[in-house]
Design an enzyme around this catalytic site. Sequence first.
Site, PDB file in Angstrom:
ATOM      1  N   PRO A   9     -42.425 -29.703 -84.118  1.00 42.42           N
ATOM      2  CA  PRO A   9     -43.053 -28.487 -83.405  1.00 42.42           C
ATOM      3  C   PRO A   9     -43.485 -27.343 -84.058  1.00 42.42           C
ATOM      4  CG  PRO A   9     -40.547 -28.373 -82.878  1.00 42.42           C
ATOM      5  CD  PRO A   9     -41.141 -29.761 -83.785  1.00 42.42           C
ATOM      6  N   ASN A  10     -44.821 -27.150 -83.616  1.00 40.19           N
ATOM      7  CA  ASN A  10     -45.560 -25.819 -84.208  1.00 40.19           C
ATOM      8  C   ASN A  10     -46.190 -26.056 -85.512  1.00 40.19           C
ATOM      9  OD1 ASN A  10     -44.745 -24.274 -81.810  1.00 40.19           O
ATOM     10  ND2 ASN A  10     -42.481 -24.206 -82.782  1.00 40.19           N
ATOM     11  N   ARG A  28     -50.307 -20.115 -88.586  1.00 37.55           N
ATOM     12  CA  ARG A  28     -49.078 -19.532 -87.977  1.00 37.55           C
ATOM     13  C   ARG A  28     -48.345 -18.897 -89.039  1.00 37.55           C
ATOM     14  NH1 ARG A  28     -43.796 -23.652 -87.766  1.00 37.55           N
ATOM     15  NH2 ARG A  28     -42.493 -22.182 -86.786  1.00 37.55           N
ATOM     16  N   TYR A  36     -45.241 -19.234 -94.189  1.00 35.15           N
ATOM     17  CA  TYR A  36     -45.803 -20.757 -94.302  1.00 35.15           C
ATOM     18  C   TYR A  36     -47.011 -21.014 -94.967  1.00 35.15           C
ATOM     19  CZ  TYR A  36     -42.304 -21.343 -90.782  1.00 35.15           C
ATOM     20  OH  TYR A  36     -41.163 -21.343 -90.033  1.00 35.15           O
ATOM     21  N   ASN A  78     -40.440 -33.349 -91.782  1.00 34.32           N
ATOM     22  CA  ASN A  78     -40.190 -31.982 -91.251  1.00 34.32           C
ATOM     23  C   ASN A  78     -40.101 -31.659 -89.646  1.00 34.32           C
ATOM     24  OD1 ASN A  78     -40.288 -29.022 -91.005  1.00 34.32           O
ATOM     25  ND2 ASN A  78     -41.979 -28.753 -92.296  1.00 34.32           N
ATOM     26  N   ALA A  84     -38.284 -26.554 -85.953  1.00 33.69           N
ATOM     27  CA  ALA A  84     -36.891 -25.809 -85.581  1.00 33.69           C
ATOM     28  C   ALA A  84     -35.976 -27.025 -84.565  1.00 33.69           C
ATOM     29  CB  ALA A  84     -37.315 -25.064 -84.187  1.00 33.69           C
ATOM     30  N   HIS A  95     -32.717 -27.525 -86.415  1.00 33.14           N
ATOM     31  CA  HIS A  95     -31.435 -26.672 -86.423  1.00 33.14           C
ATOM     32  C   HIS A  95     -30.733 -27.004 -84.989  1.00 33.14           C
ATOM     33  CE1 HIS A  95     -33.481 -25.049 -89.546  1.00 33.14           C
ATOM     34  NE2 HIS A  95     -34.436 -24.662 -89.025  1.00 33.14           N
ATOM     35  N   ASP A 120     -29.101 -38.784 -84.555  1.00 36.09           N
ATOM     36  CA  ASP A 120     -28.625 -40.124 -84.071  1.00 36.09           C
ATOM     37  C   ASP A 120     -29.778 -41.052 -84.347  1.00 36.09           C
ATOM     38  OD1 ASP A 120     -26.267 -38.951 -83.153  1.00 36.09           O
ATOM     39  OD2 ASP A 120     -26.518 -39.033 -81.227  1.00 36.09           O
ATOM     40  N   GLU A 167     -35.727 -34.855 -95.928  1.00 34.01           N
ATOM     41  CA  GLU A 167     -35.839 -33.872 -95.083  1.00 34.01           C
ATOM     42  C   GLU A 167     -36.945 -32.756 -95.807  1.00 34.01           C
ATOM     43  OE1 GLU A 167     -32.224 -32.077 -94.043  1.00 34.01           O
ATOM     44  OE2 GLU A 167     -33.217 -30.123 -92.926  1.00 34.01           O
ATOM     45  N   HIS A 189     -38.895 -28.879 -95.793  1.00 28.28           N
ATOM     46  CA  HIS A 189     -39.323 -27.659 -95.121  1.00 28.28           C
ATOM     47  C   HIS A 189     -40.065 -26.775 -96.001  1.00 28.28           C
ATOM     48  CE1 HIS A 189     -36.360 -28.328 -91.907  1.00 28.28           C
ATOM     49  NE2 HIS A 189     -35.479 -28.756 -92.809  1.00 28.28           N
ATOM     50  N   LEU A 190     -41.017 -26.392 -95.617  1.00 31.74           N
ATOM     51  CA  LEU A 190     -42.017 -25.432 -96.208  1.00 31.74           C
ATOM     52  C   LEU A 190     -41.321 -24.550 -96.895  1.00 31.74           C
ATOM     53  CD1 LEU A 190     -44.777 -25.695 -93.521  1.00 31.74           C
ATOM     54  CD2 LEU A 190     -45.273 -26.547 -96.218  1.00 31.74           C
ATOM     55  N   SER A 191     -40.629 -23.640 -95.977  1.00 32.50           N
ATOM     56  CA  SER A 191     -39.968 -22.544 -96.410  1.00 32.50           C
ATOM     57  C   SER A 191     -38.593 -22.771 -96.644  1.00 32.50           C
ATOM     58  CB  SER A 191     -39.833 -21.495 -95.315  1.00 32.50           C
ATOM     59  OG  SER A 191     -39.211 -22.139 -94.030  1.00 32.50           O
ATOM     60  N   ARG A 213     -33.320 -17.634 -95.042  1.00 33.15           N
ATOM     61  CA  ARG A 213     -33.921 -17.114 -93.843  1.00 33.15           C
ATOM     62  C   ARG A 213     -32.819 -16.792 -92.921  1.00 33.15           C
ATOM     63  NH1 ARG A 213     -38.997 -20.315 -91.781  1.00 33.15           N
ATOM     64  NH2 ARG A 213     -39.131 -18.612 -90.496  1.00 33.15           N
ATOM     65  N   ARG A 248     -31.090 -20.949 -88.922  1.00 31.75           N
ATOM     66  CA  ARG A 248     -31.700 -22.050 -89.950  1.00 31.75           C
ATOM     67  C   ARG A 248     -30.964 -22.624 -91.125  1.00 31.75           C
ATOM     68  NH1 ARG A 248     -36.895 -21.080 -87.930  1.00 31.75           N
ATOM     69  NH2 ARG A 248     -37.266 -18.890 -87.371  1.00 31.75           N
TER      70      ARG A 248
HETATM   71  C1  DQA Z   1     -39.620 -25.188 -91.007  1.00 33.43           C
HETATM   72  C2  DQA Z   1     -38.438 -24.275 -90.858  1.00 33.43           C
HETATM   73  C3  DQA Z   1     -37.861 -24.218 -89.739  1.00 33.43           C
HETATM   74  O1  DQA Z   1     -36.942 -23.380 -89.514  1.00 33.43           O
HETATM   75  C4  DQA Z   1     -38.959 -23.909 -88.439  1.00 33.43           C
HETATM   76  O2  DQA Z   1     -38.572 -23.866 -87.371  1.00 33.43           O
HETATM   77  C5  DQA Z   1     -40.186 -24.495 -88.595  1.00 33.43           C
HETATM   78  C6  DQA Z   1     -40.601 -24.572 -89.970  1.00 33.43           C
HETATM   79  C7  DQA Z   1     -40.329 -25.174 -92.591  1.00 33.43           C
HETATM   80  O3  DQA Z   1     -40.922 -26.097 -92.756  1.00 33.43           O
HETATM   81  O4  DQA Z   1     -40.053 -24.068 -93.211  1.00 33.43           O
HETATM   82  O5  DQA Z   1     -40.978 -24.859 -87.683  1.00 33.43           O
HETATM   83  O6  DQA Z   1     -39.367 -26.568 -90.866  1.00 33.43           O
END
Ligand code: DQA
Length: 152
Positions: free
Chosen positions: A10-11, A18, A23, A74, A77, A80, A87, A98, A100-102, A107, A111
Amino acid sequence: MSSLLILNGPNLNLLGTRQPEVYGRTTLADIQTLCEAEASLYGMTIAFAQSNHEGQMIDLIHAARGTHAGIVLNAGAYTHTSVALMDAISSVAVPLVEVHLSNIHAREAFRHKSFIAPVALGQICGFGATGYALAIQALATHLGLQRGNADG
Ligand code: DQA
Protein backbone atom coordinates in the site's frame (compact mmCIF):
# COMPACT_ATOMS: atom_id res chain seq x y z
CA MET A 1 14.38 -18.73 -17.77
CA SER A 2 13.36 -18.14 -14.19
CA SER A 3 11.34 -15.19 -13.05
CA LEU A 4 10.89 -13.19 -9.87
CA LEU A 5 7.80 -11.53 -8.46
CA ILE A 6 8.52 -7.99 -7.23
CA LEU A 7 5.54 -7.15 -5.04
CA ASN A 8 4.82 -3.72 -3.57
CA GLY A 9 2.19 -2.94 -0.99
CA PRO A 10 0.00 0.00 0.00
CA ASN A 11 0.85 3.59 -0.88
CA LEU A 12 3.95 2.63 -2.85
CA ASN A 13 2.12 3.65 -6.03
CA LEU A 14 2.61 7.21 -4.78
CA LEU A 15 6.42 7.02 -4.65
CA GLY A 16 8.02 10.12 -6.12
CA THR A 17 5.52 12.47 -4.52
CA ARG A 18 4.85 10.67 -1.21
CA GLN A 19 6.91 12.11 1.68
CA PRO A 20 9.99 12.64 -0.52
CA GLU A 21 12.03 13.56 2.56
CA VAL A 22 11.57 9.94 3.70
CA TYR A 23 11.23 7.99 0.44
CA GLY A 24 13.06 10.16 -2.11
CA ARG A 25 11.92 11.17 -5.59
CA THR A 26 12.29 7.77 -7.25
CA THR A 27 8.99 6.56 -8.69
CA LEU A 28 7.70 3.01 -8.70
CA ALA A 29 8.14 2.99 -12.50
CA ASP A 30 11.83 3.87 -11.96
CA ILE A 31 12.11 0.95 -9.51
CA GLN A 32 10.51 -1.39 -12.05
CA THR A 33 13.10 -0.35 -14.66
CA LEU A 34 15.91 -0.87 -12.12
CA CYS A 35 14.56 -4.34 -11.22
CA GLU A 36 14.24 -5.41 -14.86
CA ALA A 37 17.86 -4.37 -15.50
CA GLU A 38 19.20 -6.11 -12.39
CA ALA A 39 17.26 -9.33 -13.00
CA SER A 40 18.40 -9.48 -16.62
CA LEU A 41 22.04 -9.60 -15.43
CA TYR A 42 21.17 -13.00 -13.98
CA GLY A 43 19.12 -14.12 -16.98
CA MET A 44 15.88 -13.62 -15.08
CA THR A 45 12.66 -11.85 -15.93
CA ILE A 46 10.36 -10.13 -13.44
CA ALA A 47 6.68 -9.66 -12.84
CA PHE A 48 6.23 -6.29 -11.13
CA ALA A 49 3.10 -5.62 -9.10
CA GLN A 50 1.65 -3.12 -6.63
CA SER A 51 -1.52 -3.37 -4.61
CA ASN A 52 -3.18 -1.34 -1.88
CA HIS A 53 -5.19 -4.41 -0.83
CA GLU A 54 -3.94 -7.07 1.57
CA GLY A 55 -6.09 -9.84 0.07
CA GLN A 56 -4.87 -9.11 -3.43
CA MET A 57 -1.28 -9.29 -2.21
CA ILE A 58 -2.03 -12.66 -0.62
CA ASP A 59 -3.52 -13.89 -3.92
CA LEU A 60 -0.36 -12.79 -5.77
CA ILE A 61 1.85 -14.60 -3.25
CA HIS A 62 -0.24 -17.78 -3.63
CA ALA A 63 0.01 -17.52 -7.43
CA ALA A 64 3.80 -17.24 -7.18
CA ARG A 65 4.11 -20.90 -6.18
CA GLY A 66 5.18 -22.81 -9.27
CA THR A 67 5.36 -19.57 -11.29
CA HIS A 68 8.20 -17.55 -9.77
CA ALA A 69 11.55 -18.70 -8.40
CA GLY A 70 11.56 -15.99 -5.75
CA ILE A 71 9.79 -12.93 -4.40
CA VAL A 72 11.02 -9.45 -3.48
CA LEU A 73 8.44 -7.95 -1.13
CA ASN A 74 8.01 -4.40 0.10
CA ALA A 75 4.79 -4.87 2.04
CA GLY A 76 4.64 -1.21 3.13
CA ALA A 77 2.67 -0.73 6.34
CA TYR A 78 1.31 -4.31 6.16
CA THR A 79 4.84 -5.33 7.18
CA HIS A 80 4.04 -4.22 10.69
CA THR A 81 0.51 -5.62 10.96
CA SER A 82 -0.17 -8.58 8.69
CA VAL A 83 -0.13 -12.08 10.14
CA ALA A 84 -2.08 -13.02 6.97
CA LEU A 85 0.82 -12.02 4.69
CA MET A 86 3.26 -13.88 6.96
CA ASP A 87 1.10 -17.01 6.74
CA ALA A 88 0.80 -16.70 2.95
CA ILE A 89 4.60 -16.58 2.62
CA SER A 90 5.02 -19.61 4.89
CA SER A 91 2.33 -21.48 2.96
CA VAL A 92 3.88 -21.13 -0.51
CA ALA A 93 7.50 -21.68 0.56
CA VAL A 94 8.88 -19.49 -2.27
CA PRO A 95 12.15 -17.82 -1.20
CA LEU A 96 11.49 -14.19 -0.35
CA VAL A 97 13.58 -11.12 0.46
CA GLU A 98 11.96 -8.28 2.42
CA VAL A 99 12.80 -4.75 1.24
CA HIS A 100 12.12 -1.27 2.58
CA LEU A 101 13.26 1.99 1.08
CA SER A 102 13.65 3.60 4.50
CA ASN A 103 15.50 2.24 7.52
CA ILE A 104 12.48 1.02 9.46
CA HIS A 105 14.64 0.46 12.56
CA ALA A 106 15.57 4.14 12.70
CA ARG A 107 11.94 5.28 12.58
CA GLU A 108 8.93 5.05 14.91
CA ALA A 109 8.86 2.06 17.27
CA PHE A 110 5.81 0.54 15.55
CA ARG A 111 7.89 0.15 12.35
CA HIS A 112 10.58 -1.91 14.13
CA LYS A 113 8.33 -4.98 14.20
CA SER A 114 8.13 -6.96 10.95
CA PHE A 115 5.80 -9.91 10.49
CA ILE A 116 7.64 -10.61 7.22
CA ALA A 117 11.18 -10.94 8.62
CA PRO A 118 10.70 -14.34 10.35
CA VAL A 119 9.58 -15.94 7.07
CA ALA A 120 12.04 -14.12 4.77
CA LEU A 121 15.54 -15.13 3.71
CA GLY A 122 16.56 -11.70 4.96
CA GLN A 123 15.66 -8.06 5.20
CA ILE A 124 17.19 -5.09 3.34
CA CYS A 125 16.24 -1.60 4.46
CA GLY A 126 17.53 1.95 4.38
CA PHE A 127 19.15 1.99 0.94
CA GLY A 128 16.29 3.45 -1.07
CA ALA A 129 15.65 1.94 -4.49
CA THR A 130 19.08 0.27 -4.43
CA GLY A 131 17.60 -2.14 -1.90
CA TYR A 132 15.55 -3.76 -4.67
CA ALA A 133 18.71 -4.45 -6.70
CA LEU A 134 20.40 -5.85 -3.58
CA ALA A 135 17.39 -8.09 -2.95
CA ILE A 136 17.54 -9.42 -6.52
CA GLN A 137 21.28 -10.12 -6.07
CA ALA A 138 20.56 -11.96 -2.84
CA LEU A 139 17.81 -14.07 -4.40
CA ALA A 140 19.91 -14.85 -7.48
CA THR A 141 22.77 -15.98 -5.25
CA HIS A 142 20.36 -18.09 -3.21
CA LEU A 143 19.11 -19.66 -6.46
CA GLY A 144 22.69 -20.37 -7.58
CA LEU A 145 22.60 -18.02 -10.57
CA GLN A 146 25.73 -16.33 -11.91
CA ARG A 147 25.83 -12.64 -12.73
CA GLY A 148 26.56 -12.11 -16.42
CA ASN A 149 28.63 -9.30 -17.92
CA ALA A 150 28.02 -6.72 -20.63
CA ASP A 151 29.26 -9.17 -23.28
CA GLY A 152 26.75 -11.76 -22.13
C1 DQA B 1 8.21 1.14 3.81
C2 DQA B 1 8.31 1.33 5.34
C3 DQA B 1 6.95 1.13 5.99
O1 DQA B 1 7.05 1.35 7.39
C4 DQA B 1 5.96 2.11 5.43
O2 DQA B 1 4.66 1.87 5.99
C5 DQA B 1 5.88 2.08 3.94
C6 DQA B 1 7.15 2.03 3.21
C7 DQA B 1 9.55 1.47 3.13
O3 DQA B 1 9.72 1.06 1.98
O4 DQA B 1 10.41 2.15 3.70
O5 DQA B 1 4.83 2.19 3.33
O6 DQA B 1 7.91 -0.22 3.55
